[in-house]
Design a protein around this motif. Structure first.
Motif, PDB file in Angstrom:
ATOM      1  N   GLY A 332       0.818  -1.206   0.000  1.00  0.00           N
ATOM      2  CA  GLY A 332       0.000   0.000   0.000  1.00  0.00           C
ATOM      3  C   GLY A 332       0.852   1.255   0.000  1.00  0.00           C
ATOM      4  N   SER A 333       0.184   2.381  -0.150  1.00  0.00           N
ATOM      5  CA  SER A 333       0.872   3.677  -0.179  1.00  0.00           C
ATOM      6  C   SER A 333       0.149   4.658   0.727  1.00  0.00           C
ATOM      7  CB  SER A 333       0.913   4.247  -1.604  1.00  0.00           C
ATOM      8  OG  SER A 333       1.580   3.380  -2.489  1.00  0.00           O
ATOM      9  N   LYS A 334       0.913   5.322   1.567  1.00  0.00           N
ATOM     10  CA  LYS A 334       0.369   6.360   2.432  1.00  0.00           C
ATOM     11  C   LYS A 334       0.823   7.724   1.913  1.00  0.00           C
ATOM     12  CE  LYS A 334       2.165   5.034   6.286  1.00  0.00           C
ATOM     13  NZ  LYS A 334       2.454   4.954   7.730  1.00  0.00           N
ATOM     14  N   ALA A 335      -0.142   8.597   1.696  1.00  0.00           N
ATOM     15  CA  ALA A 335       0.177   9.919   1.159  1.00  0.00           C
ATOM     16  C   ALA A 335       0.421  10.902   2.289  1.00  0.00           C
ATOM     17  CB  ALA A 335      -0.972  10.416   0.279  1.00  0.00           C
ATOM     18  N   THR A 336       1.534  11.644   2.173  1.00  0.00           N
ATOM     19  CA  THR A 336       1.866  12.658   3.170  1.00  0.00           C
ATOM     20  C   THR A 336       2.172  13.973   2.462  1.00  0.00           C
ATOM     21  OG1 THR A 336       2.804  10.989   4.636  1.00  0.00           O
ATOM     22  CG2 THR A 336       3.390  13.279   5.064  1.00  0.00           C
ATOM     23  N   CYS A 337       1.460  15.004   2.848  1.00  0.00           N
ATOM     24  CA  CYS A 337       1.695  16.346   2.304  1.00  0.00           C
ATOM     25  C   CYS A 337       2.367  17.166   3.401  1.00  0.00           C
ATOM     26  CB  CYS A 337       0.356  16.970   1.882  1.00  0.00           C
ATOM     27  SG  CYS A 337       0.496  18.592   1.097  1.00  0.00           S
ATOM     28  N   ASP A 338       3.692  17.349   3.286  1.00  0.00           N
ATOM     29  CA  ASP A 338       4.440  18.042   4.328  1.00  0.00           C
ATOM     30  C   ASP A 338       4.284  19.551   4.203  1.00  0.00           C
ATOM     31  OD1 ASP A 338       6.022  18.772   2.188  1.00  0.00           O
ATOM     32  OD2 ASP A 338       7.696  17.451   2.727  1.00  0.00           O
ATOM     33  N   LYS A 339       5.039  20.265   4.994  1.00  0.00           N
ATOM     34  CA  LYS A 339       4.885  21.720   5.038  1.00  0.00           C
ATOM     35  C   LYS A 339       5.159  22.360   3.694  1.00  0.00           C
ATOM     36  CE  LYS A 339       6.230  25.797   7.714  1.00  0.00           C
ATOM     37  NZ  LYS A 339       7.042  26.314   8.845  1.00  0.00           N
ATOM     38  N   THR A 340       6.180  21.865   2.973  1.00  0.00           N
ATOM     39  CA  THR A 340       6.483  22.420   1.649  1.00  0.00           C
ATOM     40  C   THR A 340       5.332  22.195   0.689  1.00  0.00           C
ATOM     41  OG1 THR A 340       8.856  22.047   1.979  1.00  0.00           O
ATOM     42  CG2 THR A 340       8.080  22.334  -0.293  1.00  0.00           C
ATOM     43  N   CYS A 341       4.782  20.991   0.738  1.00  0.00           N
ATOM     44  CA  CYS A 341       3.626  20.654  -0.105  1.00  0.00           C
ATOM     45  C   CYS A 341       2.449  21.583   0.214  1.00  0.00           C
ATOM     46  CB  CYS A 341       3.251  19.196   0.117  1.00  0.00           C
ATOM     47  SG  CYS A 341       1.673  18.678  -0.594  1.00  0.00           S
ATOM     48  N   VAL A 342       2.178  21.785   1.495  1.00  0.00           N
ATOM     49  CA  VAL A 342       1.058  22.643   1.921  1.00  0.00           C
ATOM     50  C   VAL A 342       1.271  24.076   1.454  1.00  0.00           C
ATOM     51  CG1 VAL A 342      -0.074  23.665   3.928  1.00  0.00           C
ATOM     52  CG2 VAL A 342       0.423  21.213   3.888  1.00  0.00           C
ATOM     53  N   ASN A 343       2.470  24.609   1.664  1.00  0.00           N
ATOM     54  CA  ASN A 343       2.742  26.003   1.273  1.00  0.00           C
ATOM     55  C   ASN A 343       2.622  26.199  -0.231  1.00  0.00           C
ATOM     56  OD1 ASN A 343       3.121  26.838   3.898  1.00  0.00           O
ATOM     57  ND2 ASN A 343       5.353  26.555   3.847  1.00  0.00           N
ATOM     58  N   ASN A 344       3.143  25.240  -1.002  1.00  0.00           N
ATOM     59  CA  ASN A 344       3.030  25.362  -2.450  1.00  0.00           C
ATOM     60  C   ASN A 344       1.575  25.392  -2.896  1.00  0.00           C
ATOM     61  OD1 ASN A 344       5.732  25.545  -3.180  1.00  0.00           O
ATOM     62  ND2 ASN A 344       6.015  23.324  -3.225  1.00  0.00           N
ATOM     63  N   TYR A 345       0.748  24.568  -2.281  1.00  0.00           N
ATOM     64  CA  TYR A 345      -0.649  24.497  -2.719  1.00  0.00           C
ATOM     65  C   TYR A 345      -1.416  25.768  -2.347  1.00  0.00           C
ATOM     66  CZ  TYR A 345      -5.446  22.941  -3.330  1.00  0.00           C
ATOM     67  OH  TYR A 345      -6.757  22.856  -3.719  1.00  0.00           O
ATOM     68  N   PHE A 346      -1.223  26.238  -1.131  1.00  0.00           N
ATOM     69  CA  PHE A 346      -2.033  27.357  -0.667  1.00  0.00           C
ATOM     70  C   PHE A 346      -1.458  28.724  -1.041  1.00  0.00           C
ATOM     71  CE2 PHE A 346      -3.579  24.034   2.272  1.00  0.00           C
ATOM     72  CZ  PHE A 346      -4.937  24.186   2.074  1.00  0.00           C
ATOM     73  N   TYR A 347      -0.171  28.771  -1.444  1.00  0.00           N
ATOM     74  CA  TYR A 347       0.435  30.048  -1.772  1.00  0.00           C
ATOM     75  C   TYR A 347       0.685  30.215  -3.263  1.00  0.00           C
ATOM     76  CZ  TYR A 347       1.119  30.900   3.209  1.00  0.00           C
ATOM     77  OH  TYR A 347       0.908  31.112   4.549  1.00  0.00           O
ATOM     78  N   GLY A 348      -0.138  29.550  -4.085  1.00  0.00           N
ATOM     79  CA  GLY A 348      -0.143  29.853  -5.514  1.00  0.00           C
ATOM     80  C   GLY A 348       0.736  28.997  -6.384  1.00  0.00           C
ATOM     81  N   ASN A 349       1.302  27.906  -5.888  1.00  0.00           N
ATOM     82  CA  ASN A 349       2.112  27.018  -6.718  1.00  0.00           C
ATOM     83  C   ASN A 349       1.586  25.587  -6.651  1.00  0.00           C
ATOM     84  OD1 ASN A 349       4.171  29.018  -7.482  1.00  0.00           O
ATOM     85  ND2 ASN A 349       4.704  28.932  -5.295  1.00  0.00           N
ATOM     86  N   PRO A 350       0.304  25.347  -6.949  1.00  0.00           N
ATOM     87  CA  PRO A 350      -0.263  24.004  -6.798  1.00  0.00           C
ATOM     88  C   PRO A 350       0.440  22.954  -7.643  1.00  0.00           C
ATOM     89  CG  PRO A 350      -1.741  25.429  -8.046  1.00  0.00           C
ATOM     90  CD  PRO A 350      -0.687  26.310  -7.473  1.00  0.00           C
ATOM     91  N   ALA A 351       0.995  23.341  -8.792  1.00  0.00           N
ATOM     92  CA  ALA A 351       1.686  22.365  -9.631  1.00  0.00           C
ATOM     93  C   ALA A 351       2.936  21.825  -8.960  1.00  0.00           C
ATOM     94  CB  ALA A 351       2.038  23.001 -10.986  1.00  0.00           C
ATOM     95  N   ASP A 352       3.499  22.586  -8.017  1.00  0.00           N
ATOM     96  CA  ASP A 352       4.706  22.146  -7.316  1.00  0.00           C
ATOM     97  C   ASP A 352       4.401  21.448  -5.991  1.00  0.00           C
ATOM     98  OD1 ASP A 352       6.293  23.225  -9.308  1.00  0.00           O
ATOM     99  OD2 ASP A 352       6.365  25.203  -8.340  1.00  0.00           O
TER     100      ASP A 352
END
Length: 767
Positions: A332-352
């Motif tokens: 199986g695979s567990k998905a983790t969105c760390d702080k960098t992932c969160v910042n990219n999504y919410f601060y205008g860089n969702p593709a990153d």
């Protein structure tokens, strides 16, 4: 006197069968029923399903009384309700029971399958079939289930170790002295196809044979790439039906090949007070963050022999024996969105915004320093054997009447696993548009790639593990009637729990092989005061206890023993205080229950937010509240069932000061279910049944700190059906009609979106 005769053939409205009401005329003997004569009886024919379960028996010799006279909160999901809702699994059946939550078991063992919590407390080791423990880690299909009961609160004096929140018991379909055959075929949304068969044949006056079978394959509406293919068969034969000595032999085989769904990450939006599933912030509910290499292949077998011997009118002996063999291949695979992932999504860089498919930061294993890869793929083989012998004796001493239950319980469960690793790293997934096609990851045995193994604290990075648990239990409890209406029930169970755990392989120069062993003896008492003015009402107060020692999760916990941590310390203990009332009113057409309870737990087991492992702690937790239920026939052809639960949970003591007073994870403050169906024009060619309902669960917290939570669940469902004659019926069920984004399986840092709107049509033939 008036009695309600519920239609004996619930699926055949054209047959109005009158059943004389059985009642307990002699209050000195609540187990003896006398039939009212025809001259004294006014029969009321009711078309529809009898949802009043107050006089249902639980199918356990250790609990010989019916629901009405068992001093504990018990929720029964009857066969009629499962048929109307077209229930296809244990998980679906339990959605009608408040206080039961599905969780995603994980960690280095990557557990999945049926993982439930009752009143917020782990119950994955508390699943029973006909009173015997089912140790398998798989998704249980409903094709061989007659009813499902949830016995809430600690019950270690009955079931043995465990049962902190309660126990789940399935009663299976067994032979009867009648000839009957039923075939069903369903199809619908999400490429859903299902067929079931149930054939019962009378061989002679005391012997009968029955076989049930199932084939099922479907995708998950609202989730990409998730599917399940399974089939099962369950033959059984019964000897001595209606005689003093009865023997039932059963076999169950179920196989499944599916994709495990570990859901979506729970993240905290910058500036938010708490985190929520990423799907609450615009990410599609369909997003699957696993890979094409993920798999869940299970092969489960159980052989059961149940023997009953009625010595005389006062003493009955029972002996139940079961063997189980369980095989599993898992990745199986567990998905983790760390702080960098969160910042990219919410601060205008969702593709990153990139999601790690291998879990949070931890031990290194080839993906770069500090990267934690879990759950690892593995192969698992488990086997179990359990024998429960019990005696139920009804007798008198002077003016006191007794019902004594005594016996012993011996069980052994053994488990072995071989861990595998990937030579190639799992690539990160796009948070917005994940791609499961990651190519060949080169799966190899763990010993071929020791650097890829996960290092669990206190254990090391090991390729192989095996362990066992052996329990010997002796139980005795007695119900004593001081008067016809006042009784006390008390007793207990002593268990000697022996467990071992061995880890070998990997880089032994860095992580030596380890062998752990522990033996503990525990005693769990209980006592109840019961007032039963007549057979239609019961009032009770119960105090009960339970113990969950180290090593209980042999098959469904990847590290059952971990010395050096608090999981090796004292066992988890729980105590229940409950006061309740049960009624069967309107000539047994409606059943009502109400209970107030307090459940205190010490050395609470918590899930580690990084590894997912269950670990003991010094925390103390309390859940208290109110539970209400109603079910039965309101008017001829009109059935209803409803439940409500109000919970007030908190951490009453903790080594982490910030967690003190916080809500217990997975416990909603409010929860309710409602279902009603009406069978119109039952005896006419233009008959139809129409019904519907709703399940509602308020938001729940996912961690002890109450910083992550999932929103409320609201699910509307409905059914409409038509019977052509005695043999043919068609129906259509709709689920999640509002297509609401709900969450079913939960864990400390992720949640799995529930199925979207779907419709399933069914054709049924009965002969």
């Amino acid at each position: 006197m008036l009695s309600a005769a519920i239609n004996a053939d619930a699926e055949s409205p054209s047959k109005n069968v009158k059943k004389k009401h059985q009642y307990k005329e002699d209050s000195k003997s609540q187990t003896k029923k006398n039939e009212i004569s025809d001259a004294e009886t006014e029969s009321l024919t009711v078309t529809g399903h009898g949802f009043n379960t107050m006089h249902d028996y639980l199918g356990l010799s250790r609990m010989p009384q019916d629901v009405m006279h068992t001093p504990q909160t018990i929720n029964v999901v009857p066969q009629q309700l499962m048929q109307q809702q077209n229930v296809k699994s244990l998980d679906e059946a339990l959605r009608d029971v408040p206080g039961v939550t599905s969780s995603i078991g994980e960690g280095a063992g990557g557990m999945n399958g049926d993982q439930f919590l009752i009143r917020g407390f782990q119950a994955q080791n508390d699943i029973y079939e006909d009173g015997l423990r089912d140790y398998g880690v798989y998704s249980r299909d409903s094709f061989n289930m007659e009813t499902v009961s949830v016995i809430k609160g600690p019950s270690s004096e009955v079931f043995g170790n465990g049962t902190t929140g309660g126990a789940i018991n399935m009663i299976t379909k067994t032979p009867t002295l009648s000839n009957r055959a039923t075939a069903e075929f369903s199809g619908g949304s999400g490429n859903y196809y299902r067929g079931t068969l149930d054939v019962n044949r009378k061989i002679n006056e005391t012997t009968a044979f029955r076989i049930t079978g199932m084939g099922d394959e479907h995708d998950i509406v609202g989730r990409d790439y998730i599917y399940s293919h399974r089939w099962g068969v369950a033959p059984s034969i019964a000897f001595g039906l209606g005689r003093k000595a009865t023997l039932i032999l059963q076999y169950m085989h179920q196989q499944e090949n599916s994709i495990p769904d570990f859901g979506v990450p729970v993240v905290t939006k910058p500036g938010a007070a708490y985190g929520q599933p990423i799907t609450e912030y615009g990410i599609r509910r369909t997003n699957f963050y696993g890979t094409r290499s993920d798999q869940n292949s299970t092969n489960d077998n159980m052989e059961t022999a149940r023997f009953t011997y009625k010595l005389n009118d006062h003493i009955t002996f029972y002996d139940d024996l079961r063997g189980g063999q369980y095989y599993r291949t898992f990745a199986g695979s567990k998905a983790t969105c760390d702080k960098t992932c969160v910042n990219n999504y919410f601060y205008g860089n969702p593709a990153d915004a990139l999601v790690a498919r291998s879990g949070p930061t931890g031990a290194g294993n080839g993906l770069g320093a500090g990267t934690y890869m879990a759950p690892l793929p593995y192969q698992q083989q488990s086997w179990s054997v359990q024998n429960v012998f019990s005696m139920v004796a009804n007798f008198k001493t002077a003016f006191l009447r007794h019902q004594l239950v005594a016996g012993f319980d011996i069980e052994n469960v053994s488990d072995s696993r071989q861990q595998y690793t990937y030579l190639n790293a799992k690539p990160y997934a796009s948070l917005v548009n994940p791609n499961p096609n990651v190519g060949n990851l080169n799966l190899v045995p763990g010993n071929s790639n020791p650097s890829g193994l996960v290092n669990l604290g206190g254990i090391g990075a090991k390729a192989n593990s095996n362990g066992y648990g052996f329990d010997t239990g002796i139980f005795l409890f007695d119900q004593i009637w001081f008067t016809n209406w006042l009784s006390v029930k008390g007793g207990g169970r002593w268990d000697r729990w022996q467990t071992a755990y061995n880890v070998t392989g990997g880089d032994v120069s860095k992580y030596p092989d380890k062998h752990f062993h522990d033996v503990s003896g525990v005693f769990n008492p209980s006592v109840s005061l019961m007032i039963t003015p007549d057979s239609h009402q019961t009032y009770y107060f119960t105090w009960a206890s339970s113990t969950t020692p180290m090593g209980m999760y042999v098959t469904n916990g990847s590290v059952p023993i971990r010395p050096g941590t608090t999981s090796f310390a004292s066992p988890e203990k729980a105590q229940l205080y409950e006061i309740g009332a049960k009624y069967s009113i309107f000539h047994d057409r409606i059943g009502l229950t109400a209970s107030l309870f307090r459940l205190d737990k010490g050395n609470a087991m918590n899930a580690d937010p990084v590894t997912g492992e269950l670990e003991g702690s010094s925390d103390k937790q309390r859940n208290q509240g109110l539970e209400l239920s109603a079910g039965g026939v309101i008017l001829p052809g009109w059935n209803v069932t409803a439940t409500y639960a109000l919970y007030d949970s908190s951490t009453t003591a903790s080594s982490t000061a910030a967690n003190l007073g916080k809500n217990i994870p997975y416990v909603p403050h409010n929860q309710a279910t409602f279902w009603s169906a009406y069978n119109a024009f039952a005896s006419k060619p233009y008959n139809f049944l129409i019904g519907g309902g709703v399940t509602w669960r308020q938001h729940v917290w996912l961690n002890a700190a109450n910083t992550l939570r999932v929103p409320a669940n609201v699910d509307f469902s409905a059914v409409i059906s038509h019977r052509f004659d005695e043999h043919w019926k068609i129906s259509m069920n709709g689920y999640n009609l509002a297509n609401r984004l709900n969450y079913q399986s939960l864990f400390s840092n992720r949640a799995t979106p529930s199925t979207g709107r779907m419709f399933i049509g069914e054709v049924k033939y009965t002969y």
